[in-house]
Design a protein around this motif. Structure first.
Motif, PDB file in Angstrom:
ATOM      1  N   CYS B 315       0.827  -1.221   0.000  1.00 48.89           N
ATOM      2  CA  CYS B 315       0.000   0.000   0.000  1.00 48.89           C
ATOM      3  C   CYS B 315       0.856   1.264   0.000  1.00 48.89           C
ATOM      4  CB  CYS B 315      -0.925  -0.002   1.204  1.00 48.89           C
ATOM      5  SG  CYS B 315      -1.880   1.514   1.383  1.00 48.89           S
ATOM      6  N   CYS B 318      -2.565   5.925  -0.993  1.00 46.45           N
ATOM      7  CA  CYS B 318      -3.064   6.936  -1.918  1.00 46.45           C
ATOM      8  C   CYS B 318      -4.502   7.318  -1.587  1.00 46.45           C
ATOM      9  CB  CYS B 318      -2.986   6.408  -3.345  1.00 46.45           C
ATOM     10  SG  CYS B 318      -4.165   5.089  -3.678  1.00 46.45           S
ATOM     11  N   CYS B 321      -8.815   3.690  -2.669  1.00 50.07           N
ATOM     12  CA  CYS B 321      -9.802   2.674  -2.283  1.00 50.07           C
ATOM     13  C   CYS B 321     -10.890   3.262  -1.393  1.00 50.07           C
ATOM     14  CB  CYS B 321      -9.125   1.476  -1.616  1.00 50.07           C
ATOM     15  SG  CYS B 321      -8.142   1.871  -0.161  1.00 50.07           S
TER      16      CYS B 321
HETATM   17  S1  SF4 Z   1      -5.914   2.070  -3.165  1.00 46.62           S
HETATM   18 FE1  SF4 Z   1      -5.962   1.783  -0.948  1.00 46.62          FE
HETATM   19  S2  SF4 Z   1      -4.811  -0.108  -0.647  1.00 46.62           S
HETATM   20 FE2  SF4 Z   1      -4.280   0.580  -2.699  1.00 46.62          FE
HETATM   21  S3  SF4 Z   1      -2.449   1.808  -2.410  1.00 46.62           S
HETATM   22 FE3  SF4 Z   1      -4.161   3.214  -2.321  1.00 46.62          FE
HETATM   23  S4  SF4 Z   1      -4.654   3.378  -0.108  1.00 46.62           S
HETATM   24 FE4  SF4 Z   1      -3.353   1.572  -0.397  1.00 46.62          FE
END
Ligand code: SF4
Lengths: 198, 486
Positions: B315, B318, B321
């Motif tokens: 992770c 970012c 999700c």
């Molecule tokens: S989408 Fe969620 S799980 Fe994937 S890198 Fe970004 S914060 Fe991490």
């Protein structure tokens, strides 16, 4: 046992049953380049970030510099910056509080990235230490068109980790208050790039 | 429908509270919707996006599989370049290291760059007990800190506050923390940001020590990378004499050139920008500054040992999700009871802290509809649904000795479902209940279907945090018999 030994030990036992083979890393993205003229693309993306842009030539640069600095009374000029600057103050290692009293700063850049509209400073000659392009409220950066690379992979390949770097895309910004974009929370509120055709 | 592990009201109870907060729901829906649209547009510009995701996942996996070697390499390259490396087994040890560096320099205040790792270890509170004040310098974190509040989103931590509230917080609280807010402060975002600029600049200019995290740590060169928007990061990283960076051991990438993947994936996934306004990189001690790096475990080796869950350590924080998650959009970050909310929080917390120890943590793998949107959005292809299902089974295993209400409910359900005659009877009962409840059910779900409020126990354990559709007045089987004959 020291924390270091213990953590390394935990890592090793966590991985004891793991497959040690390495997954192939696809690198085709490195050869992808944007269609069209990278200088035009850079100019478009830079302005998209609400930075100011002036196109000029070596001959018209002094006038462009003077106009970008506008009414700035005191302008920090790093070592190695090759042009005369009205109101210029040489970098003598001013403290942060002293830098805060200056109106503007002029710098060169190491390179720029077309697809993202980013300028990158590696703080070599003419670019100043990291604080000088941060504290004064107006940053005027002089860039040559031949310093523009197409994308992030080309920029990373051209830059050396031996030097600290500052990648700048538009002026400082935040969207923390109800997602309204506000420029210049802590960094310079104005970024003005003078793009010199070469 | 997935079974919910009940018997631990932690997430459901917190979520119910959040669900009744219409302001929060509106702000969150607006924030996640806006960021989602921006992200989709800039991701769409990159033809090689899928390849970049594959590359990001592969680089991180390869690093994790040989993490011990990369850690040693990072330690050496940092030390060679003049930084001091510290190792911290857990939160307490990490906080103690930071506090002792502050004491060596006789510093009683530090400025901070927003960092998940320092929030995870509760650094601000730990420093406060030792008489050291930690000032958050990110605008949103300042709002949260002055408001004595908790962040609700990784990326926009103060999204649950509107401008009028922010103005009140600044007017009431800034003076006690330093430069007061101007008397005539309005609630215009530019004016509020201006007040924060003046308030914080005073702190940046006098600070002698700063604490940061790092988005990436390059093993080969000892380079740390901080990605940000406002410039507060640059202020903290460059102005003070002493810089301490708290870095989770999973933040490593092997080589400088690997950054070309992540500096493309992160900004587009995170804020939906082609590039964030500022990225700083530095290798060891630079420009005369004393540099310390604290390598933090705090459960990461536990996660590493979980074969299915290990991928969560890829992770890059970012928050993509979160913005696509239907559960998160409605409940907000607070309901997860952790600095890591949303889909990633639902797997990372149990992985870092273990299952069967804490009911709140055990409830998180159930805080999902398993719709899979998080996996699609994740720039490093973490299969969050797969890990959720895996962790649900671990939670169930951990609680096997003491059967909980849900297990009882599920047992009786399977007894009913296993036999068609029993099912028919149960359905008739349901139909009756449906006719009655349908008449009295006061709520209407999206689409116009009537919903029940709370179910009686043990159904209440499930309905506490959800609207339950009223059962149809006629069962499918009855309808089939009636209609299907024609
Ligand atoms: S989408 Fe969620 S799980 Fe994937 S890198 Fe970004 S914060 Fe991490």
């Amino acid at each position: 046992m020291s924390a270091r030994e213990e953590i390394l030990g935990r890592v090793r036992s966590a991985l004891a049953a793991a497959d040690p083979s390495l997954a192939p890393v696809p690198r085709g993205y490195r050869s992808v380049v944007p269609a069209g003229d990278v200088v035009e693309l850079f100019a478009e993306r830079l302005v998209d970030y609400r930075a100011e842009l002036t196109r000029c030539t070596a001959d018209t640069l002094p006038a462009a510099l003077a106009s970008a600095l506008g009414d700035a009374g005191s302008v920090l000029v790093p070592d190695g910056f090759p042009w005369e600057v009205p109101g210029g103050v040489p970098d003598t290692g001013q403290s942060a509080a002293e830098l805060d009293r200056l109106d503007a700063v002029v710098t060169l850049a190491a390179l720029a990235i077309a697809t993202t509209g980013t300028i990158v400073l590696d703080h070599g000659p003419g670019q100043g230490r990291r604080a000088v392009s941060l504290v004064p409220d107006r940053h005027v950066c002089v860039l040559r068109t031949d310093q523009i690379v197409p994308g992030v992979p080309q920029a990373v390949a051209a830059l050396s980790p031996d030097r600290p770097q500052t990648w700048i895309s538009g002026p400082s910004a935040t969207s923390d208050i109800e997602l309204n974009r506000v420029e210049g929370v802590h960094g310079p509120r104005t970024l003005h790039v003078l793009l010199v055709s070469s | 429908m997935s079974a919910t592990f009940v018997g631990m009201p932690a997430f459901p109870a917190a979520a119910r509270e959040a669900l009744s907060d219409t302001q929060l729901r509106r702000n969150l829906a607006h924030a996640t919707g806006t960021i989602r649209a921006k992200r989709a547009a800039v991701v769409g510009e990159v033809d090689e996006w899928e390849e970049l995701r594959m590359a990001g996942a592969a680089i991180k996996d390869n690093t994790l599989r040989h993490l011990d070697e990369h850690l040693l390499r990072l330690e050496k390259s940092l030390t060679d370049r003049g930084a001091t490396v510290h190792w911290a087994r857990d939160a307490a040890e990490a906080c103690e290291i930071v506090a002792s560096i502050a004491k060596q320099h006789a510093v009683d205040e530090v400025v901070k760059v927003k960092s998940m790792a320092t929030q995870e270890i509760g650094l601000n509170e730990a420093l406060a007990t030792q008489g050291i004040t930690a000032w958050e310098t990110d605008l949103a974190e300042l709002i949260v800190q002055l408001g004595d509040d908790l962040p609700s989103h990784i990326l926009v931590p103060a999204i649950h506050r509107n401008r009028a509230e922010i103005r009140e917080i600044f007017r009431d609280k800034m003076a006690a923390a330093g430069r007061p807010a101007p008397d005539d402060l309005s609630d215009r975002p530019a004016e509020l940001a201006g007040a924060a600029r003046l308030h914080l600049r005073e702190k940046f200019l006098r600070a002698r020590m700063a604490v940061s995290g790092a988005n990436f740590a390059v093993a080969e060169t000892g380079t740390l990378v901080v990605v940000e928007s406002e410039g507060n990061g640059r202020m903290c990283l460059t102005l003070p004499e002493v810089l301490v960076s708290v870095v989770g051991i999973e933040k490593i990438v092997p080589t400088w050139s690997d950054l070309d993947v992540f500096l493309q994936l992160l900004p587009r996934s995170s804020t939906g920008e082609r590039m964030n306004p500022y990225t700083s990189t530095w290798s060891g001690a630079t420009e005369g500054q004393e540099a310390h790096v604290v390598l933090l475990d705090n459960g990461r080796t536990r996660a590493l040992a979980d074969e299915v869950g290990r991928q969560a350590l890829r992770c890059i924080r970012c928050s993509a999700c979160l913005n696509v998650c239907p559960v998160y959009e409605r409940t907000g970050g607070h309901a997860y009871g952790s600095v890591y909310p949303g889909p990633i929080g639902a797997i990372l917390n149990p992985l870092l802290r273990g299952t069967g120890v804490d009911d709140q943590v055990d409830s998180l793998p159930y805080a999902s509809s398993l719709c899979g949107a998080c996996f699609e959005a994740c720039p490093v292809r973490i299969d969050i649904p797969e890990v959720l299902v895996h962790l649900r089974s671990k939670v169930v295993d951990a609680h096997r000795s003491a059967p909980k209400a849900e297990a009882v409910a599920m047992k009786s359900a399977s007894w009913v479902l296993a036999d068609s005659k029993r099912l028919g009877l149960a359905e008739r009962g349901m139909g009756l209940a449906g006719r009655l409840l349908g008449r009295f059910g006061r709520k209407v779900m999206p689409g116009g279907r009537r919903a029940l409020g709370r179910l009686p126990w043990p159904g209440s354990l499930w309905s506490n945090a959800r609207d339950v559709p009223a059962p149809p007045a006629e069962s499918f089987r009855a309808w089939w018999r009636r209609e299907g004959r024609r």
